[in-house]
Design an enzyme around this catalytic site. Structure first.
Site, PDB file in Angstrom:
ATOM      1  NE  ARG A  73      -4.256   4.513 -13.147  1.00 19.67           N
ATOM      2  CZ  ARG A  73      -4.516   3.304 -12.682  1.00 19.67           C
ATOM      3  NH1 ARG A  73      -3.614   2.667 -11.972  1.00 19.67           N
ATOM      4  NH2 ARG A  73      -5.678   2.723 -12.900  1.00 19.67           N
ATOM      5  CG  HIS A 106      -1.941   9.562 -11.876  1.00 22.75           C
ATOM      6  ND1 HIS A 106      -1.498   8.871 -10.772  1.00 22.75           N
ATOM      7  CD2 HIS A 106      -1.010   9.388 -12.844  1.00 22.75           C
ATOM      8  CE1 HIS A 106      -0.352   8.281 -11.067  1.00 22.75           C
ATOM      9  NE2 HIS A 106      -0.045   8.588 -12.316  1.00 22.75           N
ATOM     10  CE  LYS A 166       4.616   2.332  -9.030  1.00 27.71           C
ATOM     11  NZ  LYS A 166       3.237   2.642  -8.616  1.00 27.71           N
ATOM     12  NE  ARG A 168       2.250   0.532 -12.727  1.00 32.03           N
ATOM     13  CZ  ARG A 168       1.583  -0.223 -11.859  1.00 32.03           C
ATOM     14  NH1 ARG A 168       1.353  -1.505 -12.120  1.00 32.03           N
ATOM     15  NH2 ARG A 168       1.141   0.282 -10.719  1.00 32.03           N
ATOM     16  CG  ASP A 192       0.024   5.430  -4.306  1.00 31.55           C
ATOM     17  OD1 ASP A 192       0.242   6.480  -4.943  1.00 31.55           O
ATOM     18  OD2 ASP A 192       0.380   4.305  -4.714  1.00 31.55           O
ATOM     19  CB  SER A 196      -5.504   0.304  -9.725  1.00 29.95           C
ATOM     20  OG  SER A 196      -6.224  -0.330 -10.723  1.00 29.95           O
ATOM     21  N   GLY A 198      -3.598  -3.130  -6.572  1.00 26.30           N
ATOM     22  CA  GLY A 198      -2.948  -3.377  -5.281  1.00 26.30           C
ATOM     23  C   GLY A 198      -1.499  -3.812  -5.419  1.00 26.30           C
ATOM     24  N   GLY A 199      -1.013  -3.932  -6.662  1.00 26.11           N
ATOM     25  CA  GLY A 199       0.364  -4.394  -6.899  1.00 26.11           C
ATOM     26  C   GLY A 199       1.403  -3.533  -6.181  1.00 26.11           C
ATOM     27  CB  THR A 200       1.807   0.165  -5.998  1.00 22.54           C
ATOM     28  OG1 THR A 200       1.815   0.320  -7.423  1.00 22.54           O
ATOM     29  CG2 THR A 200       2.760   1.160  -5.351  1.00 22.54           C
TER      30      THR A 200
HETATM   31  C1  R5P Z   1       1.018   5.199  -9.816  1.00 21.24           C
HETATM   32  O1  R5P Z   1       1.736   6.049 -10.280  1.00 21.24           O
HETATM   33  C2  R5P Z   1      -0.058   5.490  -8.826  1.00 21.24           C
HETATM   34  O2  R5P Z   1       0.274   6.527  -7.977  1.00 21.24           O
HETATM   35  C3  R5P Z   1      -0.397   4.271  -8.011  1.00 21.24           C
HETATM   36  O3  R5P Z   1       0.735   3.895  -7.246  1.00 21.24           O
HETATM   37  C4  R5P Z   1      -0.776   3.138  -8.911  1.00 21.24           C
HETATM   38  O4  R5P Z   1      -1.634   3.578  -9.910  1.00 21.24           O
HETATM   39  C5  R5P Z   1      -1.439   2.053  -8.128  1.00 21.24           C
HETATM   40  O5  R5P Z   1      -1.816   1.030  -8.994  1.00 21.24           O
HETATM   41  P1  R5P Z   1      -1.783  -0.476  -8.511  1.00 21.24           P
HETATM   42  O6  R5P Z   1      -2.614  -0.560  -7.254  1.00 21.24           O
HETATM   43  O7  R5P Z   1      -2.399  -1.233  -9.657  1.00 21.24           O
HETATM   44  O8  R5P Z   1      -0.353  -0.838  -8.274  1.00 21.24           O
END
Ligand code: R5P
Length: 264
Positions: A73, A106, A166, A168, A192, A196, A198-200
């Site tokens: 990433r 990614h 989205k 961040r 997805d 990671s 789980g926030g998204t």
């Molecule tokens: C972001 O661009 C990725 O596709 C995932 O949505 C993101 O990395 C997920 O990370 P997290 O679970 O920490 O939100």
């Protein structure tokens, strides 16, 4: 069926945490396959040591399979003073191997940073088969990065897809705009590349549940599920699954067959 023997190898840590590896078989005259993630960091150390251990033999070739390419990433300098971590690891993991196979980078452009022939396997097709069981009414991409993935899934399952907006805020927090979406009484599938913190997914699914979704099914390629990610997600998600690029309690879809096909 072609049977490829597995090498008996030893991996352990010394009391100070340093890594020790040893191969207990000669690999002379073999085409060797090493399967190792570049995540978490401890696996990177094992990878380098295993490559060196393998290279002491007169092998025909060394194929490195990296199911989950960690650091993918950080694919640019987002701020001055940062490294381009994905490039650093693509280059270094290429050293002393003949080719690399990885799964769902990614950023697919990262494939060009490996210094040896490299190939990316896409796991969407096997994820789609699993999603199919739940007969979703609509496919959702939680951000622009997964739009092509959601589109592909929507074509395979012949269902509409929507991409959410989205933003961040920090590594664990995101803001999501759904726009004018109708999910009332619908089974929603969210796809997805990775989960990671789980926030998204937690944010997207709680909004979709509030909008009346009857069921939320989430599938991803790489299930990192760090800290309490699964608890966060399961507050609004009914079903969650991942592939086994990183083995975890939700990795019910195996990429082994896809890898085997490429190897053969
Ligand atoms: C972001 O661009 C990725 O596709 C995932 O949505 C993101 O990395 C997920 O990370 P997290 O679970 O920490 O939100």
């Amino acid at each position: 069926m072609t049977k490829i023997p597995m090498v008996h190898r030893e991996i352990k840590r010394f009391s100070d945490g340093e890594c020790y590896v040893r191969l207990h078989e000669s690999l002379n005259n073999e085409d060797v396959i090493l399967i190792q993630n570049s995540y978490p960091d401890s696996n990177i150390i094992e990878y380098f040591l295993l490559v060196d251990a393998i290279r002491q033999y007169e092998i025909k070739s060394l194929t490195s399979i990296i199911p989950y390419f960690g650091y993918g990433r950080q694919d640019k300098r987002f701020n001055e003073g940062e490294p381009i971590s994905a490039k650093v690891f693509a280059e270094h993991l290429s050293e002393n191997v003949d080719r690399i196979i990885t799964i769902n980078l990614h950023n697919p452009e990262v494939i060009n940073w490996f210094k040896v022939p490299a190939m990316e396997i896409k796991a969407e097709k096997i994820l789609a088969k699993y999603f199919e069981k739940f007969n979703p009414d609509i496919i959702i991409s939680p951000d622009k990065g997964s739009m092509e993935r959601a589109k592909y899934l929507s074509e395979l399952l012949n269902k509409p897809f929507v991409t959410l907006e989205k933003k961040r805020i920090d590594s664990e927090t995101v803001e999501i705009q759904t726009g004018n979406i109708d999910v009332k009484n619908k089974v929603v599938a969210i796809i997805d590349d990775m989960i990671s913190t789980g926030g998204t997914i937690a944010t997207a699914s709680s909004i979709l549940k509030n909008l009346g979704a009857s069921k939320i099914v989430v599938g991803c390629v790489h299930g990192l599920f760090v800290a309490n990610a699964l608890n966060r997600i399961q507050r609004s998600v009914d079903v969650i699954f991942s592939t086994d690029t990183i083995e975890n309690e939700k990795s019910v879809v195996s990429v082994a067959g896809e890898i085997a096909q490429k190897i053969l």
